[in-house]
Write a protein that holds these residues in place. Structure first.
Motif, mmCIF file in Angstrom:
data_model
loop_
_atom_site.group_PDB
_atom_site.id
_atom_site.type_symbol
_atom_site.label_atom_id
_atom_site.label_comp_id
_atom_site.label_asym_id
_atom_site.label_seq_id
_atom_site.Cartn_x
_atom_site.Cartn_y
_atom_site.Cartn_z
ATOM 1 N N SER A 159 0.776 -1.190 -0.194
ATOM 2 C CA SER A 159 0.156 0.022 0.093
ATOM 3 C C SER A 159 0.927 1.172 0.057
ATOM 4 O O SER A 159 1.987 1.375 0.515
ATOM 5 C CB SER A 159 -1.034 -0.066 1.062
ATOM 6 O OG SER A 159 -0.179 -0.090 2.605
ATOM 7 N N PRO A 160 0.477 2.235 -0.620
ATOM 8 C CA PRO A 160 1.246 3.531 -0.727
ATOM 9 C C PRO A 160 1.421 4.111 0.723
ATOM 10 O O PRO A 160 0.565 3.849 1.484
ATOM 11 C CB PRO A 160 0.537 4.611 -1.703
ATOM 12 C CG PRO A 160 -0.885 3.933 -1.905
ATOM 13 C CD PRO A 160 -0.870 2.536 -1.493
ATOM 14 N N ALA A 161 2.597 4.653 1.036
ATOM 15 C CA ALA A 161 2.656 5.468 2.434
ATOM 16 C C ALA A 161 2.051 6.687 2.195
ATOM 17 O O ALA A 161 1.745 7.378 1.044
ATOM 18 C CB ALA A 161 3.986 5.700 2.238
ATOM 19 N N PRO A 162 1.282 6.953 3.327
ATOM 20 C CA PRO A 162 0.566 8.262 3.332
ATOM 21 C C PRO A 162 1.576 9.362 3.258
ATOM 22 O O PRO A 162 2.721 9.376 3.675
ATOM 23 C CB PRO A 162 -0.157 8.183 4.906
ATOM 24 C CG PRO A 162 0.753 7.319 5.710
ATOM 25 C CD PRO A 162 1.384 6.127 4.675
ATOM 26 N N GLN A 163 1.032 10.306 2.745
ATOM 27 C CA GLN A 163 1.759 11.686 2.124
ATOM 28 C C GLN A 163 2.003 12.470 3.416
ATOM 29 O O GLN A 163 3.061 12.856 3.696
ATOM 30 C CB GLN A 163 1.086 12.271 1.073
ATOM 31 C CG GLN A 163 0.846 11.594 -0.171
ATOM 32 C CD GLN A 163 2.090 11.345 -0.706
ATOM 33 O OE1 GLN A 163 3.190 12.116 -0.581
ATOM 34 N NE2 GLN A 163 2.338 10.225 -1.578
ATOM 35 N N ASN A 164 0.886 12.822 4.126
ATOM 36 C CA ASN A 164 0.909 13.753 5.347
ATOM 37 C C ASN A 164 0.308 12.893 6.474
ATOM 38 O O ASN A 164 -0.793 12.762 6.677
ATOM 39 C CB ASN A 164 0.134 15.119 5.113
ATOM 40 C CG ASN A 164 0.683 15.670 4.020
ATOM 41 O OD1 ASN A 164 1.847 15.764 3.886
ATOM 42 N ND2 ASN A 164 0.072 16.650 3.273
ATOM 43 N N ARG A 165 1.007 12.761 7.480
ATOM 44 C CA ARG A 165 0.469 12.181 8.448
ATOM 45 C C ARG A 165 0.024 13.156 9.637
ATOM 46 O O ARG A 165 0.948 13.938 9.911
ATOM 47 C CB ARG A 165 1.527 10.985 9.384
ATOM 48 C CG ARG A 165 1.600 9.943 8.507
ATOM 49 C CD ARG A 165 2.335 8.806 9.294
ATOM 50 N NE ARG A 165 1.547 8.361 10.343
ATOM 51 C CZ ARG A 165 1.775 7.154 10.655
ATOM 52 N NH1 ARG A 165 2.889 6.493 10.487
ATOM 53 N NH2 ARG A 165 1.213 6.638 11.766
ATOM 54 N N PRO A 166 -0.897 13.015 10.124
ATOM 55 C CA PRO A 166 -1.358 14.000 10.962
ATOM 56 C C PRO A 166 -0.767 13.783 12.418
ATOM 57 O O PRO A 166 -0.428 12.535 12.536
ATOM 58 C CB PRO A 166 -3.042 13.914 11.153
ATOM 59 C CG PRO A 166 -3.183 12.623 10.831
ATOM 60 C CD PRO A 166 -2.078 12.052 9.891
ATOM 61 N N ALA A 167 -0.424 14.814 13.059
ATOM 62 C CA ALA A 167 0.270 14.756 14.707
ATOM 63 C C ALA A 167 -0.524 13.946 15.219
ATOM 64 O O ALA A 167 -1.770 13.879 15.410
ATOM 65 C CB ALA A 167 0.365 16.005 14.986
ATOM 66 N N HIS A 168 -0.167 13.087 16.105
ATOM 67 C CA HIS A 168 -0.606 12.256 16.979
ATOM 68 C C HIS A 168 -1.625 13.237 18.014
ATOM 69 O O HIS A 168 -0.858 13.773 18.913
ATOM 70 C CB HIS A 168 0.263 11.165 17.927
ATOM 71 C CG HIS A 168 -0.318 10.398 18.435
ATOM 72 N ND1 HIS A 168 -1.199 9.379 18.065
ATOM 73 C CD2 HIS A 168 -0.624 10.174 20.163
ATOM 74 C CE1 HIS A 168 -1.664 8.711 19.078
ATOM 75 N NE2 HIS A 168 -1.218 9.289 20.389
ATOM 76 N N THR A 169 -2.807 12.948 17.776
ATOM 77 C CA THR A 169 -3.686 13.793 18.813
ATOM 78 C C THR A 169 -4.109 12.655 19.577
ATOM 79 O O THR A 169 -4.631 11.673 19.337
ATOM 80 C CB THR A 169 -4.694 14.562 18.042
ATOM 81 O OG1 THR A 169 -5.397 14.058 17.166
ATOM 82 C CG2 THR A 169 -3.741 15.912 17.209
ATOM 83 N N ARG A 170 -4.607 13.377 20.726
ATOM 84 C CA ARG A 170 -5.435 12.556 21.639
ATOM 85 C C ARG A 170 -6.819 12.491 21.563
ATOM 86 O O ARG A 170 -7.253 13.649 21.338
ATOM 87 C CB ARG A 170 -5.383 12.920 23.309
ATOM 88 C CG ARG A 170 -5.608 11.948 24.378
ATOM 89 C CD ARG A 170 -4.982 12.570 25.598
ATOM 90 N NE ARG A 170 -5.638 11.526 26.753
ATOM 91 C CZ ARG A 170 -5.188 11.565 28.041
ATOM 92 N NH1 ARG A 170 -4.503 12.691 28.460
ATOM 93 N NH2 ARG A 170 -5.614 10.785 28.581
ATOM 94 N N ALA A 171 -7.368 11.353 21.617
ATOM 95 C CA ALA A 171 -8.747 11.378 21.014
ATOM 96 C C ALA A 171 -9.619 11.655 22.283
ATOM 97 O O ALA A 171 -9.227 11.831 23.505
ATOM 98 C CB ALA A 171 -9.240 9.742 21.007
ATOM 99 N N PRO A 172 -10.480 12.359 21.873
ATOM 100 C CA PRO A 172 -11.596 12.934 23.100
ATOM 101 C C PRO A 172 -12.147 11.854 23.785
ATOM 102 O O PRO A 172 -12.456 10.655 23.433
ATOM 103 C CB PRO A 172 -12.719 13.519 22.290
ATOM 104 C CG PRO A 172 -12.786 12.937 21.060
ATOM 105 C CD PRO A 172 -11.205 12.578 20.614
#
Length: 124
Positions: free
Chosen positions: A89-102
């Motif tokens: 599978s292609p690598a994700p282009q922009n990984r969002p910063a790890h945020t804490r789930a509500p």
């Protein structure tokens, strides 16, 4: 049994020829990785076929044993297919910063700082 190879060599080549063979490009690492994964899937599938066939040919095998044994055998194939999907599978282009789930809402009533309401019970 002398030597280091567990099988007899197929051909004799001069060291200069071997170095030339290794120096030539023979494909991208991605294509070799995909070929290796294809071979792994085929080998695992063949092994699973043999295991399931052994279960079905044994008259002492109970139906639940056949189901459990087959599921275990297929788990190996699932692991290889998961690796394949991850590798191809292609690598994700922009990984969002790890945020804490509500946090999930609580099942109990909300906490308050007020004292609890008086109850009808008499305390001694």
């Amino acid at each position: 049994m002398g030597g280091t190879a567990p099988w007899p060599p197929r051909c004799r080549a001069e060291p200069r020829e071997l170095l030339g063979l290794l120096a030539r490009p023979v494909g991208s690492p991605e294509s070799w990785g995909e070929r290796i994964l294809q071979r792994s899937v085929l080998q695992i599938a063949h092994h699973i076929d043999r295991r399931i066939e052994a279960f079905t040919e044994d008259p002492a095998t109970k139906p639940y044993q056949l189901v459990v044994g087959t599921r275990r055998a297929l788990a190996d194939l699932s692991a290889v297919l998961t690796r394949w999907q991850h590798a191809t599978s292609p690598a994700p282009q922009n990984r969002p910063a790890h945020t804490r789930a509500p946090t999930a809402p609580r099942a109990s009533p909300p906490r308050t700082t007020d004292p609890p309401p008086p109850t009808g019970r008499i305390t001694r």
